[in-house]
Design an enzyme around this catalytic site. Structure first.
Site, PDB file in Angstrom:
ATOM      1  CB  CYS A  19      -0.981  -0.047   1.166  1.00 50.32           C
ATOM      2  SG  CYS A  19      -2.345   1.113   0.959  1.00 50.32           S
ATOM      3  CG  HIS A  27      -3.327  -3.504   3.385  1.00 48.83           C
ATOM      4  ND1 HIS A  27      -2.365  -2.903   4.157  1.00 48.83           N
ATOM      5  CD2 HIS A  27      -3.967  -2.511   2.736  1.00 48.83           C
ATOM      6  CE1 HIS A  27      -2.420  -1.595   3.978  1.00 48.83           C
ATOM      7  NE2 HIS A  27      -3.386  -1.320   3.118  1.00 48.83           N
ATOM      8  CD  GLU A  40      -0.762  -5.452   6.102  1.00 48.67           C
ATOM      9  OE1 GLU A  40      -0.495  -5.952   4.995  1.00 48.67           O
ATOM     10  OE2 GLU A  40      -1.141  -4.266   6.249  1.00 48.67           O
TER      11      GLU A  40
END
Lengths: 228, 81
Positions: free
Chosen positions: A86, A198, A200
């Site tokens: 990002c 993302h 994560e």
């Protein structure tokens, strides 16, 4: 095996990323404040999401010009892994580690939702745990994520936005990215990846998807194989 | 000597300008007839330089190294004493 997550002023996914690496993937991971620089070598460096410097000027523009980026550039040139997520992807584009830019979404609002991605290149340090053209589900959260390539450049795509069946459609390209691309490789051995989604936030089933975890697994696998 | 650079950064021709589209739409809602609309960003920077030429060169470097992204931007520079 040791990873570093770089925190800039305004990064806000640094702790999330570090937690996934240490607790879910099970590797050592330091959170490094950008002003401290890299005081040792790392197997992989991650630039996390957030709003470094409030997205002033252009998202990632100011962080890309901090001294630690020279160390990260040297690490990438030597073939070390660098993943930008990002805002981290925007920083990699602004620093020239990948070609092109991530700029204002075609419809200029902040988009935060789950997205389907198609794996475009499977045999890389970041995607070796995926099958080619596999469809995965990873969330996006950005206002400046529309990928625009440099004129005349060849782009090696890592991921493209798609529908749940893996078909590239206008509707499944939420930010108007060129050719639906939302993950771009750089570096001498595809050892740099800039991606807007993302991973994560998709590394544990309690969050709805663990597809993103396989990106970190791929990195760990690549590092392990390279070391042997 | 102190010089002032007026640097205008705009999107290259043909680049999508979502902000301009939104502003144009809002102006249309107010009843204005809009043909085309584009946005640009202006920086006014004062700094010391040995000559006018040197000041232009420094302003150009500021554009290339930070203010503009050559992938999408076009810039114009006007330097005044």
């Amino acid at each position: 095996m040791r990873f570093a997550v770089i925190a800039f002023g305004g990064s806000n996914c640094d702790y999330d990323t570090q937690k996934v690496l240490t607790e879910v993937i099970g590797v050592e991971c330091d959170r490094v404040w950008y002003k401290d620089g890299l005081s040792r070598s790392y197997d992989a460096i991650i630039l996390p999401g957030g709003f470094s410097y409030g997205d002033y000027l252009r998202a990632g523009a100011i962080a890309a010009r901090t001294p630690i980026m020279n160390q990260i550039r040297d690490h990438a040139i030597r073939g070390g892994l660098v993943l930008g997520i990002c805002n981290g992807a925007q920083i990699l584009a602004e620093s020239g580690l990948i070609r092109g830019v991530f700029t204002r979404n075609a419809y200029p609002k902040f988009i935060c939702r789950q997205a389907h991605l198609r794996v475009e290149t499977a045999q890389t340090p970041f995607t070796n745990r995926f099958k080619l053209h596999e469809v995965i589900s990873v969330p996006i959260a950005h206002a400046e994520g529309r990928y625009v390539p440099s004129e005349g450049d060849e782009v090696t795509a890592g991921f493209r936005f798609c529908d749940e069946k893996g078909v590239l459609t206008t509707e499944s390209n939420p930010n108007g990215s060129w050719e639906s691309i939302t993950g771009v490789f750089g570096g001498p051995n595809l050892n740099v990846l800039a991606m807007m989604p993302h991973p994560e936030r998709a590394s544990e089933m309690i969050l709805g998807s663990s597809d993103g975890k396989r990106i970190f697994d791929s990195m760990a696998h690549y590092i392990q194989v390279s070391a042997n | 000597m102190e010089y002032t650079a007026h640097i205008t950064i705009s999107l290259k021709k043909g680049m999508l300008d979502p902000e301009a589209n939104a502003i144009g739409h809002a102006l249309s809602n107010l009843g204005f007839e809009i043909g085309s609309l584009s946005t640009a960003r202006q920086f006014t920077i004062s700094f010391p330089a040995d000559s006018h030429e040197k000041a232009e060169e420094l302003a150009d470097q500021m554009c290339q190294r930070l203010l503009a992204n050559p992938v999408i931007h076009h810039s114009t520079i006007e330097v005044t004493p």
